[in-house]
Enzyme design. Structure first.
Site, PDB file in Angstrom:
ATOM      1  N   LYS A  24      -2.937  14.229  28.040  1.00 32.15           N
ATOM      2  CA  LYS A  24      -4.142  14.790  27.417  1.00 32.15           C
ATOM      3  C   LYS A  24      -4.388  14.126  26.056  1.00 32.15           C
ATOM      4  CE  LYS A  24      -3.795  18.438  24.841  1.00 32.15           C
ATOM      5  NZ  LYS A  24      -4.000  19.622  23.989  1.00 32.15           N
ATOM      6  N   ASN A  25      -3.310  13.976  25.258  1.00 33.49           N
ATOM      7  CA  ASN A  25      -3.476  13.447  23.905  1.00 33.49           C
ATOM      8  C   ASN A  25      -3.786  11.958  23.877  1.00 33.49           C
ATOM      9  OD1 ASN A  25      -3.122  15.957  22.819  1.00 33.49           O
ATOM     10  ND2 ASN A  25      -0.947  15.679  22.363  1.00 33.49           N
ATOM     11  N   CYS A 118      -6.272  25.465  16.131  1.00 34.29           N
ATOM     12  CA  CYS A 118      -4.842  25.510  16.407  1.00 34.29           C
ATOM     13  C   CYS A 118      -4.107  26.583  15.632  1.00 34.29           C
ATOM     14  CB  CYS A 118      -4.284  24.190  16.022  1.00 34.29           C
ATOM     15  SG  CYS A 118      -3.262  23.628  17.311  1.00 34.29           S
ATOM     16  N   ARG A 123      -4.355  21.477  10.025  1.00 33.75           N
ATOM     17  CA  ARG A 123      -4.395  20.033  10.265  1.00 33.75           C
ATOM     18  C   ARG A 123      -5.628  19.529   9.539  1.00 33.75           C
ATOM     19  NH1 ARG A 123      -3.180  19.115  16.634  1.00 33.75           N
ATOM     20  NH2 ARG A 123      -1.740  20.797  16.981  1.00 33.75           N
ATOM     21  N   ASP A 306       6.168  18.655  19.455  1.00 30.82           N
ATOM     22  CA  ASP A 306       5.623  19.289  20.665  1.00 30.82           C
ATOM     23  C   ASP A 306       6.701  19.641  21.694  1.00 30.82           C
ATOM     24  OD1 ASP A 306       3.058  19.415  19.779  1.00 30.82           O
ATOM     25  OD2 ASP A 306       2.249  17.834  21.055  1.00 30.82           O
ATOM     26  N   ARG A 398      -4.157  24.492  28.630  1.00 32.46           N
ATOM     27  CA  ARG A 398      -4.688  23.424  27.773  1.00 32.46           C
ATOM     28  C   ARG A 398      -3.879  22.134  27.904  1.00 32.46           C
ATOM     29  NH1 ARG A 398      -4.074  24.652  22.320  1.00 32.46           N
ATOM     30  NH2 ARG A 398      -4.877  22.546  22.136  1.00 32.46           N
TER      31      ARG A 398
END
Length: 421
Positions: A24-25, A118, A123, A306, A398
């Site tokens: 995804k990233n 988030c 961030r 993560d 997600r």
């Protein structure tokens, strides 16, 4: 928004093969980069996740055409007309700010609200904004909106105060069409940035140095369409590897780049798991007690933040006392209280968690507070006695594609309860 739940019966030994989806990233910045093409970009291996679908909506709202069938996405940005993204779209996801760089490069202007997103900590956008100003962009911030304008982008020498992934990506995308040479120093080094460089270069850009702390971009006058395969999701792969250990199982994870998760491999071996790397697959086997570890999260290529919540879940049932220090996000221990409801023994002091291993976790009612905390509780539930009800699993959606199907195929007992509003 309705929030579903999982009901998971633990203590099932998981075994078999599982294939990692695309990252995804990596996919999100690649989608944003399509804005620069002014033609068709085809991305293969795009995971079907809510964040990806939200990003597609952002692009459509600007006039782009997006076709998404199975895991192939066709993006035609030749029809791009708008330059303002509605606030409700921006609020749905953090990564929508990645359109800032490519929109400025292509249209010379863009209006976005400050992104939402988030629960794990702030961030800030300051590194993005500082870098864009170096390239000749004028930025006004008012009423929660960012208005960016540039008559002409020119190369610059940019130093990032922290190696921010999003800022590095945004600045690469802005600089590819700037006049002259741009150098980004103290750039983030994540594999997703290398993937973005590879697509940009296929589109005709001149970028080199991704994966190191210094990226050099020689501006070109225009880019064209291209086709590209998204790299595998290293965090998903790591999560599957931990599932093997926590259930005393034997899982082969396919579609992995082992170099991208070397800290995960090293820590699993250190704790006593057997990890066999074979090309683009990794087999993980474990019997008996896992040993306590000391872990400190760091920017890539260090131990990934993560993977911290998932490892914390594993360490709750390890032998001895583990120490886990989180250096990236200030608010990333929200899963601790939930794990303690399952019988874990954890003390948090500032940014450090001290985990005293217990013989086993017990099923409980718990809830996911964010994506990776959800993954940690999912793993804990697989290892726990009896049944666990995991609420708010939409957070997990997600970042993990087809989680139920993948885990049922490995022998997990779980079902999803869909809540209707």
């Amino acid at each position: 928004m309705t929030m579903d739940r999982y009901v998971i019966t633990g203590k099932q030994r998981l075994e078999g093969r599982v294939r990692t989806s695309g990252a995804k990233n990596a996919a999100l910045p690649l989608m944003a980069a399509a804005i620069l093409a002014g033609g068709q970009v085809i991305l293969n291996g795009v995971p079907r996740l809510t964040d990806i679908i939200n990003m597609a909506e952002v692009l459509k709202s600007l006039g782009c055409k997006v076709e998404f069938l199975k895991n192939e996405m066709k993006l035609d940005t030749s029809t791009l007309t708008g330059y303002t993204v509605q606030e409700e779209l921006m609020r749905k996801m953090r990564a929508s700010n990645l359109i800032l760089g490519p929109m400025i490069a292509r249209c010379g202007k863009v209006n976005i609200s400050k992104p939402g997103g988030c629960a794990i900590g702030t961030r800030p956008m300051d590194q993005h904004i500082k870098g864009l100003k170096e390239l000749g962009v004028t930025i006004r911030e008012k009423h929660g909106y960012i208005e960016a304008r540039a008559e002409k982008l020119r190369g610059g020498d940019i130093y990032l105060d922290i190696p921010s992934v999003g800022a590095t990506e945004n600045l690469m995308m802005a600089a590819v069409l700037a006049e002259g040479t741009t150098i980004i120093r103290n750039a983030a080094r994540e594999p997703e940035i290398v993937d973005l460089q590879n697509l940009l270069n296929k589109m005709g850009a001149k970028v080199r140095g991704a994966g190191t702390h210094v990226i050099r971009i020689d501006g070109v006058s225009k880019l064209h369409g291209a086709e590209h395969i998204v790299i595998p999701d290293r965090i998903e792969a790591g999560t599957h590897m931990l599932a093997a250990v926590m259930t005393g199982g034997d899982i082969t994870v396919e579609n992995v780049v082992p170099e991208h998760i070397s800290p995960v491999i090293a820590k699993l071996r250190q704790g006593g798991a057997e990890v066999i790397v074979n090309g683009d697959s990794i087999r993980v086997r474990h019997k008996g007690k896992f040993k306590a570890l000391e872990i400190k999260t760091l920017a890539y290529p260090g131990f990934p933040t993560d993977m911290q919540p998932q490892f914390l879940a594993l360490l709750t049932i390890a032998e001895g006392t583990s120490i886990l220090t989180e250096t990236i996000f200030e608010n990333r221990f929200q899963h601790v209280a939930e794990l303690m409801r399952m019988g874990a023994n954890i003390t948090v002091e500032g940014r450090t968690a001290i985990i005293r291993g217990v013989p086993t976790l017990e099923g409980a009612f718990v809830e996911a507070t964010d994506l990776r905390a959800g993954a940690a509780l999912f793993l804990a539930a697989l290892a726990a006695e009896e049944a666990t009800v995991l609420e708010k699993v939409n957070h997990i959606d997600r970042g993990y594609e087809n989680l139920e199907e993948k885990y049922r195929a490995l022998g997990a007992k779980l079902h999803r309860v869909v809540k209707h509003s």
